[in-house]
Design a protein around this motif. Structure first.
Motif: not given
Length: 312
Positions: A160-186
């Motif tokens: 799910x886009x954004x930071x929703x993974x912290x509402x459950x256990x998904x942030x602890x289920x992976x070895x690597x989490x890739x945050x894709x960022x384009x060059x915009x402030x948002x």
């Protein structure tokens, strides 16, 4: 290896996840691709029809998958007693990436004998005003915690886009989490916030940033300046990829001018598997936190008994 792709909506995370799956397939890896975004983009990008009846979160499929995961585990009273953080126990049915695995056979789409695709699903009319997408993700949490991966197996998840993974256990289920960022402030603000929350959750070291849609050195310098760090990899603006998407074709690594950013992510992830004991401890902590919620005690009783005893 378990790798997740996330970021601000529109950053290109789903497309990058699809390209990453293609890179793994091209090098002969065994892959389970999971579309866990409410917008359901990864499955179609891989050529899979994400029908609602096939969604992992469809009520019939939730029961069927949990029945398999339950097996003969005496610590869980029944499929109706699964919570998102329910761990495997003695007699649990585990899930492998073998083409003959019953969960994959029944619920996944095979792109070939070594590549399968699952999609969690999205809101349906019956969910309007009465559902939360985090509830849909609970079955994915169960599946990931009951996975048995062989060496060089890969799970690639479009989150799910954004930071929703912290509402459950998904942030602890992976070895690597890739945050894709384009060059915009948002986009960089989402990446910064994701890193902050990851550090607070004890998984800050799992998070890396990959720059996307980078047109020139000024764009790259912007990402470095705003993120206070060099991105793990950078993908430039890709005319060939855009033309392929405009024609309706699924994105492939061959559409890129340079596949080395994908290879760099593979190399990085392969060198950083999370130790099993660390994942177990993270998930144990999250399970105890959930078990302490009043609504969980009311609906499920004492689910702390689902945990294995702490070694003396």
């Amino acid at each position: 290896m378990r790798i997740a792709f996330t970021g601000k909506g529109g950053s290109g995370k789903s497309t990058l996840a699809a390209l990453f799956v293609g890179q793994l397939r091209a090098t002969g890896q065994r892959v389970l691709a999971v579309d866990a975004d409410v917008n359901v983009h990864l499955a179609p990008l891989l050529g899979v029809d994400a029908a609602p009846a096939a969604a992992l979160s469809h009520p019939d499929n939730v029961v069927a998958v949990r029945r398999h995961l339950l097996g003969t585990n005496p610590r869980v009273a029944g499929v109706e007693h699964f919570v998102p953080t329910t761990p495997p126990g003695p007699g649990s049915g585990l899930v492998s990436l073998d083409a003959s695995d019953p969960v994959l056979l029944r619920h996944a789409t095979a792109l070939d004998s070594r590549t399968h695709v699952l999609h969690v699903g999205t809101y349906e009319p019956a969910d309007i005003g009465a559902g939360c997408y985090h509830g849909h993700l609970a079955i994915l949490e169960n599946l990931l915690s009951h996975l048995r991966l062989a060496a060089d197996d890969w799970v690639v998840c479009d989150m799910v886009a954004g930071t929703d993974a912290f509402a459950n256990s998904l942030h602890a289920q992976f070895d690597v989490i890739v945050v894709v960022a384009e060059p915009t402030p948002e986009s960089v603000s989402v990446a910064r916030r994701y890193r902050e929350l990851a550090r607070a959750a004890g998984v800050g070291d799992l998070v890396v940033v990959v720059g996307n849609k980078v047109a020139d050195d000024l764009d790259r310098d912007y990402l470095v300046r705003e993120l206070s760090d060099e991105p793990l990899a950078v993908l430039s603006t890709q005319a060939g990829l855009r033309r392929a998407r405009q024609s309706g074709a699924c994105p492939r690594p061959d559409d890129l001018d340079d596949v080395s950013p994908l290879a760099r992510i593979v190399e990085y992830a392969r060198a950083r598997p999370m130790p099993a004991h660390r994942r177990e401890e993270l998930l144990r902590t999250l399970h105890l936190r959930l078990a302490g919620q009043r609504w969980v005690r009311h609906a499920y009783g004492d689910v702390t008994t689902q945990l294995p005893p702490v070694p003396a």
